[in-house]
Design a protein around this motif. Sequence first.
Motif, short mmCIF file in Angstrom:
data_model
loop_
_atom_site.label_atom_id
_atom_site.label_comp_id
_atom_site.label_asym_id
_atom_site.label_seq_id
_atom_site.Cartn_x
_atom_site.Cartn_y
_atom_site.Cartn_z
N GLU A 29 0.82 -1.20 0.00
CA GLU A 29 0.00 0.00 0.00
C GLU A 29 0.86 1.26 0.00
O GLU A 29 0.50 2.26 -0.62
N GLU A 30 1.98 1.23 0.67
CA GLU A 30 2.91 2.36 0.64
C GLU A 30 3.54 2.51 -0.74
O GLU A 30 3.67 3.62 -1.27
N LEU A 31 3.95 1.40 -1.29
CA LEU A 31 4.70 1.43 -2.54
C LEU A 31 3.81 1.76 -3.73
O LEU A 31 4.23 2.49 -4.64
N LEU A 32 2.61 1.25 -3.73
CA LEU A 32 1.70 1.40 -4.87
C LEU A 32 0.61 2.39 -4.49
O LEU A 32 -0.37 2.05 -3.86
N ASP A 33 0.80 3.64 -4.88
CA ASP A 33 -0.13 4.68 -4.45
C ASP A 33 -1.38 4.76 -5.32
O ASP A 33 -2.27 5.55 -5.07
N THR A 34 -1.46 3.93 -6.33
CA THR A 34 -2.65 3.85 -7.17
C THR A 34 -3.04 2.39 -7.34
O THR A 34 -2.20 1.49 -7.16
N PRO A 35 -4.30 2.10 -7.66
CA PRO A 35 -4.69 0.70 -7.88
C PRO A 35 -3.82 0.04 -8.93
O PRO A 35 -3.42 0.65 -9.92
N ALA A 36 -3.47 -1.20 -8.68
CA ALA A 36 -2.57 -1.91 -9.60
C ALA A 36 -3.18 -3.27 -9.96
O ALA A 36 -3.92 -3.86 -9.18
N ASP A 37 -2.84 -3.71 -11.15
CA ASP A 37 -3.32 -5.01 -11.63
C ASP A 37 -2.39 -6.08 -11.08
O ASP A 37 -1.48 -6.56 -11.77
N LEU A 38 -2.59 -6.42 -9.83
CA LEU A 38 -1.68 -7.34 -9.15
C LEU A 38 -2.22 -8.76 -9.16
O LEU A 38 -3.43 -8.98 -9.16
N PRO A 39 -1.32 -9.73 -9.12
CA PRO A 39 -1.75 -11.12 -8.95
C PRO A 39 -2.18 -11.36 -7.51
O PRO A 39 -2.03 -10.49 -6.64
N GLN A 40 -2.69 -12.54 -7.25
CA GLN A 40 -2.99 -12.93 -5.88
C GLN A 40 -1.73 -13.56 -5.28
O GLN A 40 -1.06 -14.38 -5.91
N PHE A 41 -1.42 -13.17 -4.04
CA PHE A 41 -0.26 -13.73 -3.34
C PHE A 41 -0.77 -14.71 -2.28
O PHE A 41 -1.71 -14.41 -1.54
N MET A 42 -0.12 -15.86 -2.20
CA MET A 42 -0.43 -16.84 -1.16
C MET A 42 0.84 -17.06 -0.33
O MET A 42 1.89 -17.38 -0.89
N LEU A 43 0.73 -16.89 0.99
CA LEU A 43 1.87 -17.00 1.88
C LEU A 43 1.72 -18.24 2.76
O LEU A 43 0.70 -18.40 3.44
N THR A 44 2.72 -19.11 2.75
CA THR A 44 2.65 -20.34 3.53
C THR A 44 3.98 -20.62 4.23
O THR A 44 5.04 -20.17 3.76
N LEU A 45 3.92 -21.36 5.31
CA LEU A 45 5.11 -21.76 6.06
C LEU A 45 5.39 -23.24 5.86
O LEU A 45 4.48 -24.06 5.80
N ASP A 46 6.69 -23.57 5.76
CA ASP A 46 7.13 -24.96 5.71
C ASP A 46 8.49 -25.03 6.41
O ASP A 46 9.51 -24.67 5.83
N ALA A 47 8.50 -25.46 7.65
CA ALA A 47 9.73 -25.48 8.44
C ALA A 47 10.78 -26.40 7.85
O ALA A 47 11.98 -26.28 8.17
N ASP A 48 10.39 -27.31 6.98
CA ASP A 48 11.33 -28.27 6.40
C ASP A 48 11.82 -27.86 5.01
O ASP A 48 12.52 -28.63 4.35
N LEU A 49 11.46 -26.65 4.57
CA LEU A 49 11.88 -26.20 3.25
C LEU A 49 13.41 -26.20 3.15
O LEU A 49 14.10 -25.78 4.07
N ALA A 50 13.93 -26.64 2.02
CA ALA A 50 15.38 -26.76 1.86
C ALA A 50 16.07 -25.41 1.75
O ALA A 50 17.24 -25.27 2.12
N GLY A 51 15.39 -24.39 1.24
CA GLY A 51 15.98 -23.07 1.09
C GLY A 51 15.35 -22.07 2.03
O GLY A 51 14.63 -22.41 2.97
N ASP A 52 15.64 -20.78 1.80
CA ASP A 52 15.04 -19.72 2.62
C ASP A 52 13.57 -19.53 2.25
O ASP A 52 12.72 -19.41 3.13
N PHE A 53 13.30 -19.45 0.95
CA PHE A 53 11.92 -19.34 0.49
C PHE A 53 11.82 -19.89 -0.93
O PHE A 53 12.82 -20.00 -1.65
N GLU A 54 10.59 -20.22 -1.30
CA GLU A 54 10.32 -20.72 -2.65
C GLU A 54 9.21 -19.88 -3.24
O GLU A 54 8.22 -19.57 -2.57
#
Length: 457
Positions: A29-54
């Motif tokens: 909301e700070e970065l995008l001061d006008t409506p934007a055609d954004l995708p949907q973001f899904m945030l999930t946790l996996d403590a066993d993930l091999a990297g930092d994030f996927e």
Amino acid sequence: MAIMNEKGLVVTYDEQMAESAKRFVNFCEELLDTPADLPQFMLTLDADLAGDFEIRQQDRQITITAREESQVFYGATKALQGYLIQQPISGLFYGGIQERCFMIDMGRKFFSLASLKQLVQSLALFQFTHLQLHFSENEGFRIESETHPEVVSPEFLTKAEIRELIAYANRHFIQVIPDFDTPGHLKQILKNYPQFQLTMIDEEGNYTKDPKALDLLNPEAVELVQDFYREYGELFSESCYFHIGADEFVDFDQIEKYPTLAAYAKEKFGEDASGIEVFIEYVNQTIDFVRQLGFIPRVWNDGFFRLNRQEKLSLSANCEVSYWTRWNQNMAPVETFFEKGYNVINHNDNFFYFVLGEAASYTYPTYEKIATDFSLTTYANNQVVEAAYLAQTPAIALAVWSDIPDALTENEVIEAVFWLQAALSQKVYRQEPLAKTDFQPLFSTWQKTNETEEISK
């Protein structure tokens, strides 16, 4: 669960991800001061993930999976970055160095709260984890002091403003590190306490005082410095680290010009002592003092294990070393610190020092130079170390040094270093660097926040 806002942003998340989701939405909301055609973001946790994030993208949904909440946020900003520059980012990411730090010299040059918040925004865009505030220098002292108000420069940040900055940075999973450099770089403080200046012999052979160096043999002088560490330890109590400096105290190759140091060292450590032992003793005492305040101390490298000195005392093992230079060949090579077991922060001045006015023979670092020529195993003066030493490299750090404060405005500095952050982020995550022009849409979007007087609290 989901968050939707009027700007077209939809974020779905696991129940335990509520705080990270909220922070990511606020950032957008700070970065995008006008409506934007954004995708949907899904945030999930996996403590066993091999990297930092996927990051996985399918149609108009971007899924970010990470081992912990902070990494979910970094992954989300990385994905948003790719979407805004129309360069989709996907795959498993592991930061080659876990901490990405940005140091800013606000001692020589005043930076407003609004400018520092603007910097935090770009740091968040490029997954930086720490902001280091170098607030005391020979030329200025820039944070309110209640114990010693006489040392504070006319332009300064209040403690309330610093607390606001800390809270703002924390919302972006960025920790603020205090940086109070002693026993050198103290001219602004010591002009108020000339009795605490170190005795030296000038070029004509006369006894005089060094206006920037602390008399380490005066207990009252040391107590004055500890007052500051104590006061700012309380202000920055949320930080893990406290940078205590210890660079450029005196000319270490001409320490005989400081007769009180040499005399004391010979008396305490033996006739073979040179005087550098007194400096090391002070640094070790300061390390212990700052550790007792609850911090991990960090120091610069240039005064320790020098090749032309047989030290009778060595740097404490209870600190981390910011390796910034080897411009003098008597300085220890970086391998020395690794071999002795220190954690070493890569402050490579050849690539990462943005020195205002291009003083001290520096030239401004560029996106292209970092993207093309730098590797994570490259330290100052083109010292390339074994990849195994990355396990002892907790952080990599860009730095702004305000040697000629008026060479650039606050805004010019903050905008110039945007590109360095972009280049370093790709190196840390081992991405094939994009062309600088690919980031122009992101820069333009971020730059719009400069148009407001102050970023929203």
